[in-house]
Design a protein around this motif. Structure first.
Motif, PDB file in Angstrom:
ATOM      1  N   THR A   1      14.965  49.272  16.461  1.00 17.54           N
ATOM      2  CA  THR A   1      13.848  50.047  15.923  1.00 17.54           C
ATOM      3  C   THR A   1      14.317  51.416  15.456  1.00 17.54           C
ATOM      4  O   THR A   1      13.872  51.919  14.416  1.00 17.54           O
ATOM      5  N   ALA A   2      15.226  52.028  16.196  1.00 13.04           N
ATOM      6  CA  ALA A   2      15.772  53.327  15.793  1.00 13.04           C
ATOM      7  C   ALA A   2      16.515  53.222  14.466  1.00 13.04           C
ATOM      8  O   ALA A   2      16.386  54.099  13.594  1.00 13.04           O
TER       9      ALA A   2
ATOM     10  N   SER B   1       5.202  49.540  14.798  1.00 19.00           N
ATOM     11  CA  SER B   1       5.480  50.698  15.655  1.00 19.00           C
ATOM     12  C   SER B   1       4.300  51.077  16.542  1.00 19.00           C
ATOM     13  O   SER B   1       4.490  51.501  17.686  1.00 19.00           O
TER      14      SER B   1
ATOM     15  N   VAL C   1      14.826  48.793  21.241  1.00 21.17           N
ATOM     16  CA  VAL C   1      14.833  50.232  20.971  1.00 21.17           C
ATOM     17  C   VAL C   1      15.920  50.583  19.956  1.00 21.17           C
ATOM     18  O   VAL C   1      15.686  51.354  19.011  1.00 21.17           O
TER      19      VAL C   1
ATOM     20  N   ILE D   1       6.940  46.577  25.176  1.00 18.42           N
ATOM     21  CA  ILE D   1       7.557  47.294  26.297  1.00 18.42           C
ATOM     22  C   ILE D   1       6.651  47.281  27.524  1.00 18.42           C
ATOM     23  O   ILE D   1       7.099  46.989  28.644  1.00 18.42           O
TER      24      ILE D   1
ATOM     25  N   TYR E   1       8.241  53.648  28.803  1.00 27.19           N
ATOM     26  CA  TYR E   1       7.781  53.613  27.409  1.00 27.19           C
ATOM     27  C   TYR E   1       7.875  54.999  26.769  1.00 27.19           C
ATOM     28  O   TYR E   1       8.277  55.128  25.608  1.00 27.19           O
TER      29      TYR E   1
ATOM     30  N   ILE F   1      12.930  56.997  19.860  1.00 30.25           N
ATOM     31  CA  ILE F   1      12.565  56.691  18.476  1.00 30.25           C
ATOM     32  C   ILE F   1      12.234  57.975  17.719  1.00 30.25           C
ATOM     33  O   ILE F   1      12.593  58.136  16.542  1.00 30.25           O
TER      34      ILE F   1
ATOM     35  N   CYS G   1      11.419  55.580  25.757  1.00 29.61           N
ATOM     36  CA  CYS G   1      11.758  54.797  24.561  1.00 29.61           C
ATOM     37  C   CYS G   1      11.121  55.401  23.311  1.00 29.61           C
ATOM     38  O   CYS G   1      11.756  55.485  22.249  1.00 29.61           O
ATOM     39  N   ASP G   2       9.880  55.827  23.445  1.00 30.97           N
ATOM     40  CA  ASP G   2       9.194  56.445  22.313  1.00 30.97           C
ATOM     41  C   ASP G   2       9.875  57.754  21.924  1.00 30.97           C
ATOM     42  O   ASP G   2       9.976  58.087  20.736  1.00 30.97           O
TER      43      ASP G   2
ATOM     44  N   PHE H   1       5.535  47.626  19.268  1.00 29.26           N
ATOM     45  CA  PHE H   1       6.519  48.357  20.074  1.00 29.26           C
ATOM     46  C   PHE H   1       5.972  48.712  21.460  1.00 29.26           C
ATOM     47  O   PHE H   1       6.604  48.387  22.477  1.00 29.26           O
TER      48      PHE H   1
END
Length: 448
Positions: free
Chosen positions: A359-360, A275, A356, A283, A294, A301, A297-298, A279
């Motif tokens: 990862t979520a 992470s 994404v 990206i 980014y 998450i 996307c962050d 991650f």
């Protein structure tokens, strides 16, 4: 001050009623423990304190970036602060088992507030000083490391150890408050920093810490058992003796807790490296997206993490230890689709969406795992050892963070993205298989 007296007077009478109801049914026990004054005040105090700490960390990162134009300077300061955190955390656990937990929480928040106020005065008089910022961050990190095992050991004492479901529900609420307390400053911090600057935000942090200490003053916890055998023993001898007894407990009396700690450490090793290094690197560098993308996307998450805590909390009463291997399997399996996407000639948008989304899902599965692992450790650990054991586990997981970051940094220097994702999946997959015997009858052994 009157509002805290009001909270105290409002909630304390209900505790007696709830204790009478606890004798009637287990459901009433759960409701009473989660609605008790002690639990509400603990959640409120932790939420306020964490909000202030996150606000300060965000404001400091913005200020350092403005003054130095270097994003790595503040990151270096935070990395350095991890070292004393690892060393001091066990000491906090020892104190949590020997000193009043309420007194420790209050004292640590007050000291943190005073440190923040002193730093504010210094910056007002002398201006920007990276050395003072580093010292302040290290001191605050040490104080936070000492408070973490105190809170973790206080939770089972407040809720009780009769049912793992109770602890899971309580842990879920704590996690939800922590997630919200960390996310809100990220949204508000940028606006506030632009409007008022660094020093008012530091004053807000100090006010939050002092307010948290005032709230925690009204938490009522049983005094720790005194140890008469410590008479005449120096402080170092007490620390060594307590750490030896906690280690012996983990390795000899309750090796199951040690195995659970190993699972936590391994998960932290993989996920922290992925992470915090993979991650953003994938990206920004591999896919070539800008900082705004980014950030979006962050944020997704982060929202997934909050959603995961709420969803897991809703299923806390149905969650069993036997579900842990399946969750570990999901965590490993979800790293395979982005690996395949990066291996095949897919578009950058497809790769980003796959990364994404998966990862979520991993973050949500970890939220569920957290509600199994932490209460299971707390349930199997006697009150006299809870602080020390949780502190040791905290130190192990903190140690895993820089190791994971260095590991993934090395992997990105020598491997392609799809191979790194595949390695991550394969590194987690055996854990699901190996942990199956550990979790199969864990709830049964706890109840016994």
């Amino acid at each position: 001050m009157s509002i805290y007296l009001y909270l105290y007077r409002f909630f304390i009478p209900s505790v007696g009623i709830e204790r009478n109801d606890m004798k009637n049914s287990s459901e009433t026990t759960l409701q009473s423990s989660l609605r008790s004054a002690n639990f509400i005040l603990l959640v409120l105090g932790q939420g306020i304190s964490l909000f202030g700490n996150t606000m300060l960390r965000f404001a400091m990162s913005m200020w350092v970036l403005d003054e130095t134009a270097s994003s790595t300077t503040f990151a270096t300061v935070l990395t350095i602060s991890v070292i004393p955190t690892i060393l001091i955390s066990p000491f906090g656990g020892i104190m949590a088992d020997r000193i009043s937990k309420r007194a420790m929480m209050v004292a640590l928040d007050i000291i943190s507030g005073i440190v923040t106020l002193l730093a504010t005065v210094f910056f007002a008089l002398s201006g920007f000083n990276i050395l003072v910022i580093a010292i302040m961050q290290v001191v605050l990190a040490v104080l936070d490391a000492m408070e973490t095992p105190v809170v973790q050991s206080a939770l089972p004492q407040i809720i009780g150890r009769e049912s793992s479901t109770d602890l899971r529900r309580g842990t879920a609420i704590i996690n939800q408050v922590q997630q919200l307390s960390q996310l809100l400053p990220s949204f508000l911090g940028g606006v506030m920093y632009g409007l008022v600057g660094i020093r008012p935000m530091m004053l807000i942090t100090a006010a939050c810490l002092m307010s948290a200490a005032m709230v925690e003053c009204f938490i009522r916890l049983a005094k720790p058992l005194s140890n008469q055998d410590d008479t005449g023993i120096c402080l170092l001898g007490v620390i060594i003796g307590d750490m030896h007894s906690a280690t012996a407990f983990l390795l000899r009396k309750e090796p199951t807790v040690a195995r659970l700690a190993g699972v936590c450490t391994w998960i932290n090793l993989i996920l922290t490296g992925f992470s915090s290094v993979s991650f953003p690197y994938i990206i920004r560098t591999t896919l070539g997206y800008d900082a705004a993308t980014y950030g979006l996307c962050d944020g997704i998450i982060g929202i997934a993490g909050i959603a995961g805590t709420f969803i897991a909390g809703c299923f806390a009463n149905r969650l069993k230890s036997q579900n842990a291997p399946s969750l570990l399997f999901v965590e490993s399996l979800m790293l395979l689709p982005p690996a395949i996407a990066f291996l095949l000639p897919c578009s950058t948008q497809t790769k980003l969406i796959m990364l994404v989304f998966c990862t979520a899902v991993v973050i949500i599965s970890v939220d569920f795992l957290n509600l199994i692992l932490v209460p299971s450790i707390q349930m199997r650990t006697p009150t006299a050892f809870t602080g020390k054991v949780m502190a040791i586990i905290s130190s192990l997981t903190i140690c895993a963070q820089p190791l994971g970051q260095m590991l993934y940094g090395w992997l990105h220097a020598h491997c392609t993205v799809w191979l790194i994702l595949l390695i991550s999946a394969l590194a987690s997959l055996p854990l699901a298989w190996l942990a199956h015997p550990l979790f199969t009858h864990l709830d049964d052994t706890i109840s016994k």
